[in-house]
Design a protein around this motif. Structure first.
Motif, short mmCIF file in Angstrom:
data_model
loop_
_atom_site.label_atom_id
_atom_site.label_comp_id
_atom_site.label_asym_id
_atom_site.label_seq_id
_atom_site.Cartn_x
_atom_site.Cartn_y
_atom_site.Cartn_z
N PRO A 232 27.38 39.48 51.66
CA PRO A 232 26.10 39.93 51.12
C PRO A 232 26.19 40.83 49.89
O PRO A 232 25.17 41.19 49.30
CB PRO A 232 25.48 40.69 52.29
CG PRO A 232 26.66 41.20 53.05
CD PRO A 232 27.75 40.20 52.88
N ILE A 233 27.40 41.19 49.50
CA ILE A 233 27.58 42.08 48.34
C ILE A 233 28.93 41.76 47.71
O ILE A 233 29.87 41.37 48.41
CB ILE A 233 27.50 43.57 48.79
CG1 ILE A 233 27.57 44.52 47.59
CG2 ILE A 233 28.58 43.92 49.80
CD1 ILE A 233 27.18 45.95 47.92
N SER A 234 29.03 41.90 46.41
CA SER A 234 30.30 41.56 45.76
C SER A 234 31.37 42.59 46.13
O SER A 234 31.06 43.74 46.48
CB SER A 234 30.13 41.53 44.24
OG SER A 234 29.93 42.84 43.75
N GLY A 235 32.63 42.18 46.00
CA GLY A 235 33.73 43.10 46.27
C GLY A 235 33.74 44.22 45.25
O GLY A 235 34.09 45.36 45.56
N LYS A 236 33.32 43.88 44.04
CA LYS A 236 33.32 44.90 42.98
C LYS A 236 32.30 46.00 43.30
O LYS A 236 32.62 47.19 43.17
CB LYS A 236 32.96 44.22 41.65
CG LYS A 236 33.43 44.97 40.46
CD LYS A 236 33.65 44.10 39.26
CE LYS A 236 32.40 43.35 38.84
NZ LYS A 236 32.59 42.63 37.57
N ASP A 237 31.12 45.61 43.77
CA ASP A 237 30.14 46.63 44.17
C ASP A 237 30.66 47.40 45.39
O ASP A 237 30.48 48.62 45.48
CB ASP A 237 28.78 45.99 44.48
CG ASP A 237 27.95 45.78 43.21
OD1 ASP A 237 28.17 46.50 42.22
OD2 ASP A 237 27.08 44.89 43.21
#
Ligand code: BJ8
Length: 440
Positions: A232-237
Motif C-alpha cells: 500500500p505504500i512505496s518502499g521509498k516512502d
C-alpha cells in the motif's frame, strides 16, 4: 514556514546560514523530484512532506525551546542510545545529518579517506556547521561499535562535546553487567546536563513514549510487507517515514504514523497497491540509510521492484524490540530491562551474531519476499565481512541475493541500476518458471 524564517535562530546556534541554505535547497529539490512524483501516494504522507519542509526550521525551533527549559538535546549516529532516558527527562534525542556526500571533502581534511561515508559525512557537517541538529545538541552520543567511529569520537570531541558509551562486542553475562553500568552512567550524564536527578516515574514515562513509537513502526512494517498481493505504500516512502522517526517529536510522530497506518489498513482491505501485481518484493539488509541517502530505493523502485522492508538500523533493527515493563517497580530493574532491550540489537559489531541470520531467514519467509539485497556502505568492515555468513545461509535456503557496496556519490548510480535490473529480471524469470512447474 520554511527555513528562511529561521535564519536568526540558525545563526544563533552557530549554523553557517549561507552554506546551510544552499544545502537545504538542494535537499528539498531532490526530495521533490524523488518523492512527490510517485503516483498514488497515501494522503497521510502530507504530514511527512510538511515535516521535510520544516526539518531544519520549525523542528529546530522546537528543540531550542526544549533546551531553554534546561532539558537535554542529544544527537546520535547509532540506535544504541538509550533514548528513553532522554525523553523521560523531557528532552529530544535525534539522528544527526550524515547521509550527504557534500560534506565529505571537508571531513577528509582531518579523517582518512578510506573510512565509511556515514562517519565522514557526519564529521563534515560539524566542520562546515551545516547541520542545525548537531549545532543544537548539548552533546553527541558516541559508541564503541566500529573502529572508525570509536576513534572519530576522540577527534570530534575537539569540535563538539561527545559522550561515549562503551558497547561490548560480545553478549556474555560479564559483558551485559558492564553494559548495565554504562546505562547508569548515561543516565548520570543526562542528570548532569539538566542539573537534577531523574525520577523512576520520569524514566518509565520515557519508556512508554518510545515503546509506543516502536509499536507504530512495527505496525507500518507489517502493513508494508505482510500482504503479498498488496503493497500500500512505496518502499521509498516507508524508508523516509522511518528516517523522520529519528528527528521528529516522538509523541506527534507516533500519532502521525498511526494515522498513516489507518489509511494503509484501508488500502490493504480495498486492494489498493502502489505496485502492479507480481512486482518482485525485496528486502534490504545491512547498514543504515541516513537521509538523504535514497539511492538504492530509487534505483530499485524505478526499475520495477518493490522494497518491502529494511533490515537495517533505520528500519527493523531499530523498532523490532520493546522494553518490557512487566513487573518493573524500581530503578535497578528498569535499567536492567533497558540494557536487555538494547542487547537484542543484532549489529554486526557483535561476535558471534547468529541471531541476526536466524532473524533474516524468518523475516524473509514471513514477508514472502522474492529476494534480498545485502547493502553495505563502503569500508564498513563489520557488515561487509558478516555478509559472507549471511549469504551462505541465504544460499542454503535458496534465497536469491544481490550484494551492493556503495557510498554517497552519484558515480555508481547507473551501475547499481544495471545490476538491480538484471537481478529483478532473474527473479521474474524464476517466478514464471515456478508458476509453470506448479501448473504442470
Ligand atoms: S547499531 S549498524 S547504527 S553501529 S556503517 S558507522 S558500523 S562503518 S552505523 Fe551502526 Fe549502531 Fe551498528 Fe546500527 Fe561503522 Fe559500519 Fe559505518 Fe556504521
Amino acid at each position: 514556514m520554511g527555513i528562511e524564517a529561521y535564519k536568526n535562530l540558525l545563526s544563533d546556534i552557530g549554523v553557517d546560514v549561507e552554506k546551510h541554505a544552499k544545502m537545504m535547497n538542494a535537499g528539498l529539490e531532490s526530495y521533490k523530484k524523488q518523492f512527490l512524483s510517485q503516483p498514488n501516494r497515501p494522503e497521510a504522507m502530507k504530514y511527512f512532506d510538511w515535516f521535510m519542509s520544516e526539518i531544519q526550521g520549525e523542528r529546530i525551533a522546537e528543540i531550542n525551546r526544549i533546551k531553554k527549559e534546561r532539558k537535554p538535546a542529544v544527537g546520535t549516529f547509532c540506535i544504541f542510545v538509550p533514548e528513553e532516558i532522554i525523553v523521560g527527562a523531557g528532552g529530544a534525542c535525534y539522528g544527526l545529518c550524515g547521509g550527504s556526500p557534500a560534506t565529505i571533502p571537508d571531513a577528509e581534511s582531518e579523517l582518512p579517506r578510506n573510512i565509511c561515508p556515514l562517519i565522514k559525512s557526519a564529521y563534515g557537517f560539524k566542520l562546515q556547521r551545516t547541520c542545525a541538529y548537531t549545532q543544537s545538541s548539548d552533546f553527541i552520543y558516541g559508541e564503541t561499535t566500529c573502529e572508525a567511529k570509536k576513534k572519530t569520537w576522540e577527534i570530534l570531541d575537539k569540535h563538539h562535546p561527545v559522550h561515549v558509551m562503551n558497547i561490548p562486542h560480545m553478549k556474555r553475562d560479564r559483558d551485559l553487567r558492564m553494559w548495565k553500568e554504562e546505562v547508569y552512567e548515561f543516565k548520570k550524564h543526562i542528570e548532569d546536563v539538566i542539573g537534577k536527578k531523574l525520577t523512576f516515574e520520569e524514566m518509565v514515562n520515557g519508556v512508554k513514549i518510545i515503546n509506543k513509537k516502536r509499536e507504530a513502526l512495527q505496525r507500518l512494517d507489517s502493513l508494508r510487507s505482510m500482504n503479498p498481493d498488496v503493497v500500500p505504500i512505496s518502499g521509498k516512502d516507508g524508508l523516509f517515514i522511518t528516517q523522520m522517526g529519528f528527528l521528529d517529536d516522538p509523541v506527534r510522530y507516533t500519532q502521525k504514523v498511526n494515522e498513516l497506518c489507518d489509511e494503509l489498513d484501508k488500502r490493504v482491505q480495498d486492494g489498493v497497491s502502489v505496485f502492479k501485481k507480481d512486482t518482485p518484493r525485496l528486502m534490504v539488509l545491512g547498514t543504515p540509510f541516513a537521509p538523504p541517502n535514497w539511492k538504492l530505493h530509487t534505483a530499485v523502485e524505478s526499475t520495477g521492484g518493490a522494497i518491502v522492508n529494511e533490515e537495517s538500523c533505520i528500519g527493523h533493527r531499530y523498532y523490532k524490540d520493546n522494553v518490557d515493563l512487566e513487573g518493573v517497580e524500581d530503578e535497578d530493574t528498569l535499567i536492567d530491562r533497558l540494557m536487555r532491550r538494547y542487547s537484542e540489537i543484532d549489529c554486526a559489531c557483535f561476535t558471534p551474531n547468529t541471531p541476526r541470520i536466524d532473524k533474516i531467514l524468518k523475516m524473509y519467509k514471513d514477508r514472502q519476499a522474492d529476494g534480498v539485497i545485502y547493502y553495505t556502505l563502503s569500508f564498513c568492515h563489520t557488515y561487509n565481512v558478516e555478509s559472507h555468513l549471511v549469504v551462505e545461509a541465504l544460499e542454503k535456503e535458496g534465497i536469491p541475493c544481490l550484494i551492493i557496496e556503495s557510498d554517497y556519490s552519484a558515480e555508481d548510480t547507473g551501475q547499481i541500476k544495471t545490476r538491480v535490473e538484471a537481478f529483478l529480471e532473474s527473479l521474474t524469470f524464476k517466478k514464471k518458471a515456478k508458476l509453470f512447474k506448479d501448473i504442470k
